[in-house]
Design a protein around this motif. Structure first.
Motif, PDB file in Angstrom:
ATOM      1  N   GLU A 141       0.185   3.331  -7.864  1.00 42.57           N
ATOM      2  CA  GLU A 141      -0.111   2.320  -6.856  1.00 42.57           C
ATOM      3  C   GLU A 141       0.849   1.145  -6.984  1.00 42.57           C
ATOM      4  OE1 GLU A 141      -4.237   1.244  -6.931  1.00 42.57           O
ATOM      5  OE2 GLU A 141      -4.920   3.325  -6.924  1.00 42.57           O
ATOM      6  N   THR A 192      -5.012   4.087  -3.408  1.00 41.97           N
ATOM      7  CA  THR A 192      -3.742   3.527  -2.943  1.00 41.97           C
ATOM      8  C   THR A 192      -3.547   2.073  -3.351  1.00 41.97           C
ATOM      9  OG1 THR A 192      -4.650   2.836  -0.796  1.00 41.97           O
ATOM     10  CG2 THR A 192      -3.758   5.079  -0.950  1.00 41.97           C
ATOM     11  N   VAL A 193      -4.631   1.328  -3.570  1.00 39.50           N
ATOM     12  CA  VAL A 193      -4.569  -0.062  -4.026  1.00 39.50           C
ATOM     13  C   VAL A 193      -5.904  -0.370  -4.692  1.00 39.50           C
ATOM     14  CG1 VAL A 193      -5.451  -1.077  -1.881  1.00 39.50           C
ATOM     15  CG2 VAL A 193      -3.899  -2.419  -3.338  1.00 39.50           C
ATOM     16  N   THR A 194      -5.913  -1.313  -5.643  1.00 34.72           N
ATOM     17  CA  THR A 194      -7.108  -1.530  -6.462  1.00 34.72           C
ATOM     18  C   THR A 194      -7.485  -3.001  -6.534  1.00 34.72           C
ATOM     19  OG1 THR A 194      -6.695   0.439  -7.829  1.00 34.72           O
ATOM     20  CG2 THR A 194      -8.028  -1.288  -8.820  1.00 34.72           C
ATOM     21  N   THR A 243      -2.859   0.594 -11.466  1.00 35.18           N
ATOM     22  CA  THR A 243      -3.288   1.983 -11.540  1.00 35.18           C
ATOM     23  C   THR A 243      -2.059   2.848 -11.287  1.00 35.18           C
ATOM     24  OG1 THR A 243      -5.474   1.390 -10.689  1.00 35.18           O
ATOM     25  CG2 THR A 243      -4.831   3.716 -10.557  1.00 35.18           C
ATOM     26  N   ASN A 292       0.871  -1.178   0.000  1.00 38.59           N
ATOM     27  CA  ASN A 292       0.000   0.000   0.000  1.00 38.59           C
ATOM     28  C   ASN A 292       0.907   1.228   0.000  1.00 38.59           C
ATOM     29  OD1 ASN A 292      -2.675   1.214   0.187  1.00 38.59           O
ATOM     30  ND2 ASN A 292      -2.067   1.853   2.244  1.00 38.59           N
ATOM     31  N   ASN A 349     -12.515   5.254  -5.965  1.00 37.30           N
ATOM     32  CA  ASN A 349     -12.012   4.603  -4.758  1.00 37.30           C
ATOM     33  C   ASN A 349     -12.808   4.992  -3.531  1.00 37.30           C
ATOM     34  OD1 ASN A 349     -10.398   6.951  -3.329  1.00 37.30           O
ATOM     35  ND2 ASN A 349      -9.726   6.993  -5.482  1.00 37.30           N
ATOM     36  N   LYS A 402       1.660   4.302   2.643  1.00 34.57           N
ATOM     37  CA  LYS A 402       0.423   4.948   3.098  1.00 34.57           C
ATOM     38  C   LYS A 402      -0.119   4.200   4.320  1.00 34.57           C
ATOM     39  CE  LYS A 402       0.748   7.409  -0.668  1.00 34.57           C
ATOM     40  NZ  LYS A 402      -0.206   7.317  -1.763  1.00 34.57           N
ATOM     41  N   THR A 411       3.619   3.932  -2.736  1.00 33.46           N
ATOM     42  CA  THR A 411       3.856   4.508  -4.062  1.00 33.46           C
ATOM     43  C   THR A 411       5.338   4.835  -4.214  1.00 33.46           C
ATOM     44  OG1 THR A 411       3.062   6.180  -5.637  1.00 33.46           O
ATOM     45  CG2 THR A 411       3.483   6.921  -3.387  1.00 33.46           C
TER      46      THR A 411
END
Length: 432
Positions: A368, A346-348, A365, A277, A309, A290, A279
């Motif tokens: 991320e 932050t995450v998908t 994404t 989580n 999100n 994050k 970048t």
């Protein structure tokens, strides 16, 4: 009376242009401050554009379907006080007398006005901004219809100006268009297909969400070194848990879906694996971890693929996630997702299982570190407790940025997600 010109504002996130979808007003209409005057589509969302002036519309300076740059004049309005931006002025007026302009995203919005068009003449330059003008009835320029309905009318060869809308406030619906297509003989009387393409080829301009998605996945694919791992999981217990939850009063009216449960499991697993989580900040040579999760959900809608999100999803239990997912999907599929909801993820998670697909290699994404792909849940022969049995099985795919995450970290996260789905009793709290 003073002639005021409204220049297309920055609609958020530094966007430089927008496509004008439709006008909600016509020349000669009286508009109030903050009344919706148009719908515009940015690279991220469909946005209702409110008027910064109260007065009478004198010119529509852009045609539906055209791409308008930020700072370009789009509408001229005569105001009683003459406040605002004069037609010869290079920008918006900051004079607050008579009511300061309130642009997109600020100030209270009054109830949405009727979208019925008046049969008045609207003078619209052919090139959208300058040149010789032609006079056309405003209702013919922009009948009330959603963008998806306009597209259907184009596909079926139906002129929207001859369609009587049966929707709210005279809105033209898909059924209205199909009915006209049938009676006009444009297509056979049997079933009107959603798409009729008599030509051998069709060229579709790449705009809005489709353009943004293409740019984003290209940038991601050629910037972040992707690694994808797969895990096939027996989710029989998870399916049974969801079935039981649907029968409980606390879940009445909610959709307790496999996606919601997988989302909850991912959020729990990230507590032990925060490195996924994060970048990559190349300019500062830093990894930014994050300590909150804005959970992105890939949604296929009429405007293409979007990834809104859920803010601070790590604070939500399964019930709240079910509710948020329902709201998110409904908003996205209606094309009303805001730019703010599409930013800051932050995450998908992407769910290809809803299309009957077993697995996929999702592209991250941009910005991320990870994206989780949920495949279809199928009944398969499976060795359970030493014996062959028919079980509910799915395949999970995890793509991650190898600059931030090594194989061990990614594998451990995926294994933990699989273990919790195989045995939901591993979930951290009784209510999931």
């Amino acid at each position: 009376m003073g002639k005021q010109v409204f220049f297309l504002p920055d609609l958020g996130e530094g966007l430089t242009e927008a496509d004008l979808v439709s006008w909600s007003v016509a020349v000669g209409d009286r508009v109030e401050l903050n009344q919706t005057i148009a719908e515009v589509e940015t690279a991220k969302a469909l946005v209702e554009l409110p008027s910064p002036f109260a007065g009478t519309v004198t010119q529509l300076l852009a045609e539906p379907g055209s791409t308008v740059a930020v700072g370009t004049p789009v509408i001229a309005i005569d105001t009683p006080t003459g406040t605002g931006t004069d037609a010869d002025s290079p920008g918006q007026n900051d004079d607050a007398s008579g009511g300061a302009p309130v642009l997109v995203g600020s100030g209270p919005l009054p109830p949405r006005p009727s979208r019925r068009r008046h049969l008045q003449s609207a003078t619209v330059p052919r090139n959208g901004l300058s040149g010789s003008a032609t006079t056309t009835p405003a209702a013919q320029l922009h009948p009330a219809a959603k963008p998806s309905t306009r597209k259907l009318a184009r596909d079926l060869g139906v002129d929207l100006t001859v369609v009587d809308g049966t929707g709210p406030d005279g809105l033209v619906t898909d059924d209205d268009v199909r009915a006209v297509a049938k009676t006009s003989g444009a297509v056979p009387d049997a079933v009107v297909p959603d798409r009729v393409t008599p030509e051998r080829e069709t060229r579709t301009p790449i705009r809005g969400v489709r353009k943004h998605t293409a740019d984003a996945v290209t940038r991601s694919a050629f910037t972040a070194p992707h690694v994808t791992e797969f895990l096939t999981v027996d989710v029989t217990a998870a399916v049974e848990l969801l079935r039981d939850l649907r029968d409980t009063p606390s879940y009445a009216g909610l959709h307790a879906t496999p996606l919601a449960l997988v989302a909850r499991v991912l959020l729990l697993a990230l507590r032990a694996h925060p490195e996924l989580n994060a970048t990559w900040d190349g300019e500062r040579c830093e990894i930014v971890t994050k300590h909150y999760v804005n959970l992105g959900i890939a949604v296929a809608g009429p405007r293409g693929l979007t990834v809104p999100n859920i803010k601070d999803a790590h604070l939500l239990g399964l019930r709240e996630l079910c509710r948020e997912l329902d709201d998110l999907a409904e908003t996205a599929r209606s094309g009303r997702t805001t730019p703010a909801a599409l930013s800051g993820g932050t995450v998908t998670i992407t769910n290809v299982g809803v299309f009957g697909v077993d697995a996929g290699t999702p592209i991250l994404t941009p910005g991320e570190a990870a994206i989780l792909c949920l495949g279809a849940i199928r009944q398969r022969p499976w060795v359970h407790r030493g014996e062959l049995a028919v079980r509910s099985v799915t395949t999970l795919g995890l793509s991650f940025d190898h600059r931030l995450v090594d194989g061990e970290q990614g594998s451990r996260l995926l294994a933990d997600i699989g273990a919790m789905l195989e045995n939901p009793l591993r979930l951290a709290d009784p209510d999931c």
